[in-house]
Design a protein around this motif. Structure first.
Motif, mmCIF file in Angstrom:
data_model
loop_
_atom_site.group_PDB
_atom_site.id
_atom_site.type_symbol
_atom_site.label_atom_id
_atom_site.label_comp_id
_atom_site.label_asym_id
_atom_site.label_seq_id
_atom_site.Cartn_x
_atom_site.Cartn_y
_atom_site.Cartn_z
ATOM 1 N N UNK A 1 39.371 34.096 34.847
ATOM 2 C CA UNK A 1 38.191 33.923 36.017
ATOM 3 C C UNK A 1 38.937 35.172 37.115
ATOM 4 N N UNK A 2 40.619 35.581 36.819
ATOM 5 C CA UNK A 2 40.384 36.334 37.778
ATOM 6 C C UNK A 2 39.708 37.605 38.079
ATOM 7 N N UNK A 3 39.840 37.907 39.015
ATOM 8 C CA UNK A 3 39.862 39.309 39.460
ATOM 9 C C UNK A 3 40.154 40.104 38.601
ATOM 10 N N UNK A 4 39.722 41.491 37.958
ATOM 11 C CA UNK A 4 40.504 42.641 37.583
ATOM 12 C C UNK A 4 41.748 42.795 37.974
ATOM 13 N N UNK A 5 41.705 43.393 39.230
ATOM 14 C CA UNK A 5 42.833 44.240 39.786
ATOM 15 C C UNK A 5 43.886 42.743 39.573
ATOM 16 N N UNK A 6 44.097 41.537 39.184
ATOM 17 C CA UNK A 6 44.488 41.227 38.820
ATOM 18 C C UNK A 6 45.314 41.450 38.003
ATOM 19 N N UNK A 7 47.209 40.980 37.432
ATOM 20 C CA UNK A 7 47.785 40.814 36.460
ATOM 21 C C UNK A 7 48.583 39.204 36.666
ATOM 22 N N UNK A 8 48.311 38.682 36.228
ATOM 23 C CA UNK A 8 48.490 36.859 36.421
ATOM 24 C C UNK A 8 48.468 37.042 34.613
ATOM 25 N N UNK A 9 50.296 35.313 34.517
ATOM 26 C CA UNK A 9 50.412 35.590 33.549
ATOM 27 C C UNK A 9 49.426 34.887 32.327
ATOM 28 N N UNK A 10 48.249 34.197 33.141
ATOM 29 C CA UNK A 10 47.133 33.477 31.876
ATOM 30 C C UNK A 10 46.095 34.935 31.719
ATOM 31 N N UNK A 11 46.110 35.724 32.524
ATOM 32 C CA UNK A 11 45.117 37.084 31.816
ATOM 33 C C UNK A 11 46.106 37.912 30.965
#
Length: 671
Positions: free
Chosen positions: A371-381
């Motif tokens: 559920x992170x913001x689209x602008x993020x790039x996390x390992x979960x995403x």
């Protein structure tokens, strides 16, 4: 005939039968093929026979450049292409010492591919799917594309046009691509390039790369090429995975996010570059480069004096032989823009005349997770992106368990024979091995007034595991979207269908052991299957179950899917595998009448700008019911003036309404 409604523009109908019309169209055979794209699974990647992938969105919205999921109009690659660089010992006259031939470089309209096909060359398609008209015993996947081209021509053979500033290396390329429909393998396409030295002398210091302009956008809301379309890509690189990737960092100006990833990964090479011993050490010879798209002489990474317009070949070759500084790459992850990226591998110190090397890449897509913001790039995403890449890598490795490009003792466990993979040994290193779920069920849909039923056959129940030869069927799953999911969940409704039924055999210890009796059309022991006019298949199962009496809303779109799944294989560390869904898109309503009856319309009353109609005038829709199969609908005002005439045919209902093209083009409708 009078309607008691508040419908402001529909006042009177005149209905008469009309003759149907067909149009014949002649097609010109071309040597350069730009219309082949993967559609076996959920990634729609255009692949050509002159070293490029993608279309620059030139065929949007009728053909995907790199769409995921297929039918969503969420695009990921503007264009990309193959790079081959080398130092010919006997270079082409006037050529620099180090040269590079490219299928794609800058992304502008003057970026002409330097690979060409010979006159009369063809791009071919083949498939392992037994029901496909492209079925071929020697297929690798559910959809293979095969092409051959070369960099030897300085003029395009079919037109005679000069390829400006092109100095041939002297190579031919045999290209094969593979795509599958398995749910665990339907989000990637594999690109295999076999590069052969056809020069008169040896090529030194050979490098191979895949270059791409990755632009992730929801084209339902941002038209390709519109202002701001290209400038919102976030980019990243994972050296351990040998993968470059991109995502949409900002959905402006459309403000409806794509919420997905695209990645290009190096799966392997045969042979390895000279200093590489195995697949795990290949990362030391894998390089990542990035530069900003520009039609001028400015460049984000390289100074103008080293830019391609001034020094075209040394600059390109240098980029293939080194990575950008790690600090630069890290900084660019937080600086969205319009970038060209390249993944390259090498060097092969020498490639003698007649010798070849094979380099294999994967184009991998995935929805963002969490559920992170689209602008993020996390390992979960990136979770699903890595899962899909792992399946692509596992597929490529095949029998080569230790990744050394050698068939070692104990690794020879499958045989590739006509029609697929089988348990056994053949003293060959077999790649592109995937575990096989049960056969995909064949389905048939019947639709009526507030009624829809999906039927399927028993072909999955004869499935056997290709490694053990044992029966390998467990049960069926049925999926169906809720009413309105198409416009409420535009990014995920094609890939995340809710499970509405799970039915498995009752004679084992796997699953719920519900049995299949509740979905049987007929439970009698003598039942030989239900047939339908024009369909020779025999169907045994029905959903909703025959005795349930379920109803659905007329005029709303539902997407059904039926799959078969097997038992888990603990001995090979495999979970239960599920076949691709056999899908059907339906819109319930009254069937055509032989003679027009009490013709009506819904929704009634009609409200302009209703949320479910989508955006724009051509997305609005009104349904007529109790029409004959062919009709002319004439709409009058109360004064008798003609407002519109509609040529109606049940075979193409909705063809001129953009709503159906946007929200349902991936699966043919059943009205």
């Amino acid at each position: 005939m009078t309607f008691r409604s508040k419908l402001t523009f529909l006042l009177l109908l005149f209905i008469c039968c009309a003759a149907s019309r067909t149009h014949a169209q002649l097609q010109k055979t071309a040597d350069n093929y730009t219309t082949y794209y993967t559609n076996a699974g959920k990634i729609g990647l255009t692949i050509t026979n002159f070293g490029t992938i993608g279309t620059r969105n030139a065929s949007w919205p009728n053909q995907p450049s790199c769409e995921y999921p297929l039918g969503s109009r969420i695009e990921h690659i503007v264009q990309g292409g193959l790079w081959v660089g080398a130092r010919p010992r006997k270079p082409y006259p006037g050529s620099p010492a180090a040269v590079v031939s490219t299928g794609f470089y800058r992304g502008s309209s003057d970026d002409i591919p330097e690979y060409t096909t010979e006159v009369g060359a063809r791009m071919t398609q083949r498939s392992l799917l037994s029901g496909s008209h492209d079925y071929n015993d020697y297929s690798i996947s559910h959809q293979d594309f095969i092409a051959d081209y070369t960099d030897r021509n300085t003029r395009v053979p079919t037109t005679g046009d000069t390829i400006v500033n092109h100095y041939p290396i002297g190579v031919t390329v045999h290209q094969e691509s593979y795509a599958w429909n398995f749910p665990f393998a339907d989000a990637y396409a594999i690109l295999s390039y076999t590069i052969r030295n056809v020069n008169v002398d040896t090529l030194d210091d050979v490098y191979v790369g895949l270059c791409a302009e990755n632009t992730v956008r929801n084209t339902n809301y941002v038209r390709p090429g519109a202002t701001g379309y290209f400038n919102y890509s976030g980019i990243g690189y994972d050296s351990l995975a040998r993968m470059m990737y991109a995502y949409e960092a900002n959905p402006s100006p459309g403000n409806v996010p794509a919420d997905s990833y695209i990645g290009e990964a190096l799966l392997g090479t045969t042979p390895f570059p000279d200093t590489v011993a195995n697949l795990s050490s290949l990362l030391s010879n894998t390089y990542y480069n990035i530069w900003r798209y520009s039609s001028g002489l400015s460049d984000l990474i390289y100074p103008a004096t080293d830019y391609d317009a001034n020094n075209p070949y040394n600059s390109r070759y240098t980029r293939m032989t080194r990575s950008n500084p790690a600090s630069t790459i890290a900084a660019l992850r937080n600086s969205p823009g319009n970038y060209i990226t390249m993944l390259s591998v090498g060097p092969w110190r020498s490639l003698a005349p007649g010798d070849s090397i094979q380099v294999v890449f994967a184009v991998v897509s995935a929805n963002k997770k969490g559920n992170e913001f689209e602008s993020k790039d996390t390992p979960e995403q990136r979770t699903d992106l890595y899962n899909n890449l792992q399946w692509a890598q596992r597929c490529y490795i095949g029998e080569d368990a230790n990744g050394n490009n050698v068939l070692d003792p104990g690794e020879d466990i499958v045989v590739r024979r006509a029609g697929g993979l089988f348990s056994g040994s053949d003293n060959k290193l077999t790649r592109y091995v995937l575990p096989t779920p049960p056969n995909q069920p064949r389905v048939h849909v019947e639709v009526g007034n507030q009624q829809a039923a999906i039927y399927w056959d028993r072909s999955a129940e004869a499935s056997r595991d290709p490694l053990t030869g044992k029966p390998d069927f467990e049960g069926y799953r049925v999926y169906r979207t809720a009413a309105g999911a198409d416009f409420l969940q535009t990014q995920s409704w094609l890939t995340n269908l809710p499970l509405v039924g799970d039915f498995d055999i009752a004679t084992d210890t796997t699953g719920y052991n519900t049995g299949l009796k509740s979905i049987l059309i007929d439970t009698s022991a003598t039942f030989a299957g239900k047939t339908f006019p024009g369909d020779t298949a025999k169907y045994f199962y029905q959903f909703p179950p025959p005795r349930l009496g379920a109803t659905q809303l007329n005029g709303w779109q539902y997407l059904y899917g039926v799959s078969a799944y097997d038992q888990a294989d603990l001995a090979h560390n495999l979970p239960s595998l599920e076949s691709a869904m056999s899908m059907a898109r339906i819109i319930t309503g009254t069937l055509p009448n032989a003679i027009a009856g009490d013709v009506g319309v819904y929704p009634n009353p009609y409200y302009s700008r209703a949320y479910w109609d989508g955006n724009g005038e051509r997305y609005r829709k009104v349904y007529f019911y109790n029409l004959p199969a062919e009709a002319m609908i004439t709409i009058y005002t109360l004064a008798g003036d003609i407002v519109a005439r509609l040529d109606h045919s049940s075979s193409n209902a909705g063809d001129n309404i953009d709503w159906f093209k946007q929200f349902g083009a991936s699966v043919p409708p059943k009205f």
